[in-house]
Enzyme design. Structure first.
Site, PDB file in Angstrom:
ATOM      1  N   PRO A   1     -11.804 -12.930  12.310  1.00 19.39           N
ATOM      2  CA  PRO A   1     -10.419 -12.725  11.890  1.00 19.39           C
ATOM      3  C   PRO A   1     -10.215 -13.087  10.422  1.00 19.39           C
ATOM      4  O   PRO A   1     -10.771 -14.077   9.933  1.00 19.39           O
ATOM      5  CB  PRO A   1      -9.628 -13.679  12.794  1.00 19.39           C
ATOM      6  CG  PRO A   1     -10.613 -14.739  13.188  1.00 19.39           C
ATOM      7  CD  PRO A   1     -11.969 -14.090  13.198  1.00 19.39           C
TER       8      PRO A   1
ATOM      9  N   CYS B   1       4.250   0.448 -14.781  1.00 20.53           N
ATOM     10  CA  CYS B   1       4.683   1.740 -15.293  1.00 20.53           C
ATOM     11  C   CYS B   1       4.212   2.823 -14.337  1.00 20.53           C
ATOM     12  O   CYS B   1       3.265   3.557 -14.620  1.00 20.53           O
ATOM     13  CB  CYS B   1       4.071   1.921 -16.680  1.00 20.53           C
ATOM     14  SG  CYS B   1       4.809   3.272 -17.554  1.00 20.53           S
ATOM     15  N   GLU B   2       4.859   2.877 -13.188  1.00 23.29           N
ATOM     16  CA  GLU B   2       4.410   3.752 -12.110  1.00 23.29           C
ATOM     17  C   GLU B   2       5.527   3.845 -11.079  1.00 23.29           C
ATOM     18  O   GLU B   2       5.951   2.829 -10.535  1.00 23.29           O
ATOM     19  CB  GLU B   2       3.158   3.094 -11.502  1.00 23.29           C
ATOM     20  CG  GLU B   2       2.573   3.793 -10.344  1.00 23.29           C
ATOM     21  CD  GLU B   2       1.150   4.279 -10.597  1.00 23.29           C
ATOM     22  OE1 GLU B   2       0.607   4.092 -11.703  1.00 23.29           O
ATOM     23  OE2 GLU B   2       0.605   4.887  -9.680  1.00 23.29           O
TER      24      GLU B   2
HETATM   25  N1  LLP Z   1     -14.720  -7.786   9.852  1.00 23.14           N
HETATM   26  C1  LLP Z   1     -14.928  -6.615   9.245  1.00 23.14           C
HETATM   27  C2  LLP Z   1     -16.243  -5.992   9.322  1.00 23.14           C
HETATM   28  C3  LLP Z   1     -13.891  -6.004   8.524  1.00 23.14           C
HETATM   29  O1  LLP Z   1     -14.110  -4.837   7.935  1.00 23.14           O
HETATM   30  C4  LLP Z   1     -12.632  -6.632   8.445  1.00 23.14           C
HETATM   31  C5  LLP Z   1     -11.553  -6.033   7.695  1.00 23.14           C
HETATM   32  C6  LLP Z   1     -12.456  -7.871   9.089  1.00 23.14           C
HETATM   33  C7  LLP Z   1     -13.529  -8.408   9.789  1.00 23.14           C
HETATM   34  C8  LLP Z   1     -11.157  -8.622   9.056  1.00 23.14           C
HETATM   35  O2  LLP Z   1     -10.140  -7.928   9.659  1.00 23.14           O
HETATM   36  P1  LLP Z   1      -8.700  -8.611   9.855  1.00 23.14           P
HETATM   37  O3  LLP Z   1      -8.868  -9.678  10.892  1.00 23.14           O
HETATM   38  O4  LLP Z   1      -8.317  -9.193   8.549  1.00 23.14           O
HETATM   39  O5  LLP Z   1      -7.841  -7.514  10.290  1.00 23.14           O
HETATM   40  N2  LLP Z   1      -6.800  -3.943   3.010  1.00 23.14           N
HETATM   41  C9  LLP Z   1      -6.290  -3.650   4.340  1.00 23.14           C
HETATM   42  C10 LLP Z   1      -7.133  -4.297   5.406  1.00 23.14           C
HETATM   43  C11 LLP Z   1      -8.560  -3.894   5.354  1.00 23.14           C
HETATM   44  C12 LLP Z   1      -9.387  -4.555   6.398  1.00 23.14           C
HETATM   45  C13 LLP Z   1     -10.825  -4.337   6.122  1.00 23.14           C
HETATM   46  N3  LLP Z   1     -11.701  -4.968   7.037  1.00 23.14           N
HETATM   47  C14 LLP Z   1      -4.846  -4.116   4.423  1.00 23.14           C
HETATM   48  O6  LLP Z   1      -4.323  -4.625   3.438  1.00 23.14           O
HETATM   49  O7  LLP Z   1      -4.211  -3.971   5.464  1.00 23.14           O
END
Ligand code: LLP
Length: 431
Positions: free
Chosen positions: A291, A361-362
């Site tokens: 997580p 600026c967007e």
């Molecule tokens: N493990 C792997 C292999 C991942 O690719 C990710 C997230 C996580 C764990 C953690 O996932 P979480 O528990 O944080 O959901 N930038 C996007 C989120 C991209 C997530 C990428 N991978 C946003 O701002 O929503």
């Protein structure tokens, strides 16, 4: 309130971790990320305890540091007994600089460079989560050249639709991450891994997406992964002992969000893993989860000062803030929902429909559209809630705007854990 680390004091000001946000803005300036350490630690403990409860301690939560990476968060999650997921040489370097034990790190990424692999091998990184055959071959060769062994999990696409924003859905076949099950690619990779001279093939990994509220896709993915462990044993004779089920648990950004209790998720998945292993007569593997968002997301807010308020009659009202897509690109990228409050006027009636606009600026530099706020004046303070994950870590210097500081609160005491960037920082690498 969206998060239990937030409150309102007698002055009608928003508080986080017991601190008055108006005072924090005065002392540290804005834009400012503020995080509550107690909330982060409580979530870490909850995950640790659920491993005791549901797996008899035979497993470990890893913090996915892409959600928010700096030295202090690495120290905190290490103290809480978690491992770490890193996805680049930079995240690895940050963790090692913070004294994070390399053996508790899982190294991810769909295109680890040879330099990153060498760095990770030299540092003694505990697990490589291998994404593709090129990486498998490179890792095997480099481990051989260095006279060491690498511990490997294979990243598998379990083909589960996690009902989330398509940009962050990774379990299905059309994904740049991992080996597909349906095509036989995953089994072929498992055979390669099993036969690789300098690799210890320990297990498999999956991650089905992010900001997921349903427990069902996690359960389904876990079942598919145990099926695959069984298939590998049948086909290659290799008995895998580890299973990493990824991250992705949703958090509350707005009132309508209803994330499941993480304990309920842990319980259901554990039941599925135990049942499936029982059916196959397999020992239950050592379980990892990763997580990120759910550990830091709701523990953070961003504070901004209001500049101009621009009313376009019959169209909309823009309220401009002193930050924007540089410190929070998530609305511009994914149209993500956020709760925005007037941190110094929490008792004022929310009578105005506003669009919160950044200073880049967007035209697309918006934080949120059509939010109800009180009448605002220049100098008022706004807080955007649940910005602890994927804000600082996705921040940029677009328009040469320095990145904000990060303040962490412990027991009601704030301290800077990441300093505000200066103009000198912006030209540091310019020649
Ligand atoms: N493990 C792997 C292999 C991942 O690719 C990710 C997230 C996580 C764990 C953690 O996932 P979480 O528990 O944080 O959901 N930038 C996007 C989120 C991209 C997530 C990428 N991978 C946003 O701002 O929503």
């Amino acid at each position: 309130m969206i998060s239990n680390c937030l409150g309102k004091n007698e002055k009608g000001h928003l508080t986080i971790g017991g601190c008055d946000t108006v005072d924090l803005a005065k002392e540290y300036g804005t834009p400012l990320y503020v995080m509550d350490e107690g909330k982060i630690r409580a979530t870490c403990r909850m995950y640790r305890e659920s491993f005791e409860k549901y797996y008899g301690g035979q497993g470990m939560p890893l913090y996915a540091s892409k959600a928010f990476s700096c030295k202090e968060i690495c120290r905190i999650v290490n103290e809480e007994g978690l491992g770490l997921d890193v996805v680049s040489g930079g995240e690895l370097y940050t963790a090692l600089q913070a004294g994070f034990p390399a053996e508790k790190i899982h190294f991810h990424g769909n295109n680890k460079t040879a330099e990153e692999i060498a760095f990770a091998l030299d540092s003694g990184v505990g697990h490589f989560v291998v994404d593709n055959l090129t990486e498998l071959e490179t890792l095997n060769r480099m481990a051989g050249e260095k006279g060491c062994r690498a511990c490997v999990l294979l990243r598998i696409k379990p083909g589960v639709d996690a009902h989330t924003h398509q940009f962050i859905r990774t379990g299905q076949i059309d994904s740049k991450f991992g080996f597909a099950l349906e095509t036989g690619e995953a089994l072929a990779a498992a055979k390669e891994a099993a036969g690789a001279e300098h690799l210890d093939f320990k297990g498999v990994h999956c991650h089905i997406g992010s900001q997921i509220f349903d427990v069902a896709p996690f359960v389904l993915a876990a079942e598919i992964m145990v099926d695959f462990i069984h298939e590998i044993q049948k086909e290659t004779g290799v008995a895998l002992t580890e299973l990493n089920l990824g991250g992705g648990f949703g958090i509350k950004y707005v009132d309508e969000d209803t994330p499941p209790k993480y304990d309920a998720y842990m319980h259901s998945v554990s039941d599925a893993v135990h049942r499936k292993c029982g059916e196959y007569g397999l020992p239950v593997p050592y379980i990892f989860i990763e997580p990120g968002r759910s550990i830091v997301g709701e523990a953070g807010i961003t504070l901004y000062h209001v500049g101009g308020v621009k009313e376009i009659p019959g169209v909309r009202t823009y309220v401009s803030i002193d930050g924007g897509m540089g410190d929070n690109p998530r609305y511009a990228l994914y149209q993500s929902s956020y709760t925005v409050v007037a941190a110094g006027k929490m008792d004022a009636p929310c009578t105005e429909k506003m669009t919160v606009a950044g200073k880049c600026c967007e035209s697309g530099d918006l934080i949120q559209e059509n939010v109800m706020l009180p009448k605002l004046e220049p100098g008022d303070l706004l807080a955007v809630l649940s910005t602890g994950a994927y804000n600082y870590s996705m921040a940029s210097n677009y328009n040469r705007i320095p990145r904000p500081a990060v303040v962490m609160i412990r027991d009601g005491q704030p301290r800077v854990i990441v300093r505000r960037e200066s103009f000198e920082d912006l030209v540091r690498n310019d020649v």
